[in-house]
Scaffold this active site. Structure first.
Site, mmCIF file in Angstrom:
data_model
loop_
_atom_site.group_PDB
_atom_site.id
_atom_site.type_symbol
_atom_site.label_atom_id
_atom_site.label_comp_id
_atom_site.label_asym_id
_atom_site.label_seq_id
_atom_site.Cartn_x
_atom_site.Cartn_y
_atom_site.Cartn_z
ATOM 1 N N ASN A 192 37.542 36.509 -8.386
ATOM 2 C CA ASN A 192 36.702 35.369 -7.849
ATOM 3 C C ASN A 192 36.016 34.733 -9.045
ATOM 4 O O ASN A 192 35.823 33.286 -9.122
ATOM 5 C CB ASN A 192 35.742 35.813 -6.646
ATOM 6 C CG ASN A 192 36.076 35.747 -5.239
ATOM 7 O OD1 ASN A 192 37.044 34.901 -4.933
ATOM 8 N ND2 ASN A 192 35.527 36.438 -4.639
ATOM 9 N N ASP A 207 36.400 42.540 0.526
ATOM 10 C CA ASP A 207 37.842 42.879 0.224
ATOM 11 C C ASP A 207 38.289 44.005 0.536
ATOM 12 O O ASP A 207 38.960 44.698 0.078
ATOM 13 C CB ASP A 207 37.837 43.056 -1.397
ATOM 14 C CG ASP A 207 37.145 43.929 -2.150
ATOM 15 O OD1 ASP A 207 36.034 44.172 -1.616
ATOM 16 O OD2 ASP A 207 37.324 44.532 -3.128
#
Length: 181
Positions: free
Chosen positions: A71, A106
């Site tokens: 990210n 995640d």
């Protein structure tokens, strides 16, 4: 037609429509909007039921390795692509004999009722470790996977299975990534 019958039927029709909308909203709330997988709440009740009914059940926890770096380095759109790809790969591996979920961030979970009907743990790891493409770029990804067989639990509860799978997953992370335990 008798107006009394119509007047009596309208509230029932309204409640039926309202009930249908609520059921649809509840179903949507139990699905992760990004991945389409079950959320923790939607998965837990079903997984508990499957674990209780299937003596060969296998519970998994999956954690993407270094997801924050994906990210931070490549942007949230690429991170979303990684999450979506991981969800698709996990659900495809489970097939009709399992149920996958995105627990949050995640982290993913799955339960398979008959592990012999899946492609196997090595195939799961290989699928999760495939590069993800987004906007013409491929990025290598990996995941740590922990699992627990129902038969290894003194009392087959989902909480205990998830705890054992979590311990196995962190043991994998401690021995380097791209592993299954």
């Amino acid at each position: 037609m008798d107006t009394h019958v119509i007047a009596a039927g309208l509230p029932a029709l309204g409640w039926a429509l309202h009930s249908s909308l609520l059921v649809r909203r509840l179903s949507t709330a139990r699905r992760d909007p990004l991945t389409g997988l079950h959320t923790r709440a939607g998965w837990t009740a079903r997984a508990e039921h499957l674990l209780a009914r299937h003596p060969n059940a296998l519970v998994f926890l999956v954690d993407l390795d270094d997801f924050k770096a994906i990210n931070d380095t490549h942007g949230h759109a690429f991170g979303d692509a990684v999450l979506t790809a991981t969800a698709g790969r996990l659900a495809a591996w489970c097939g009709r004999h399992g149920l996958a979920a995105r627990l949050g961030g995640d982290e993913f979970a799955a339960i398979v009722t008959d592990p012999a009907r899946t492609p196997g743990l090595d195939a799961l790891q290989a699928a999760l470790d495939q590069p993800v493409e987004h906007n013409g770029r491929a990025l290598p990804v990996s995941a740590s996977v922990g699992h627990c067989h129902r038969t290894h639990l003194p009392v087959p509860t989902l909480t205990d299975a998830l705890s054992a799978a979590d311990s196995a997953m962190y043991a994998v992370k401690g021995h380097g990534r791209r592993n299954t335990r």
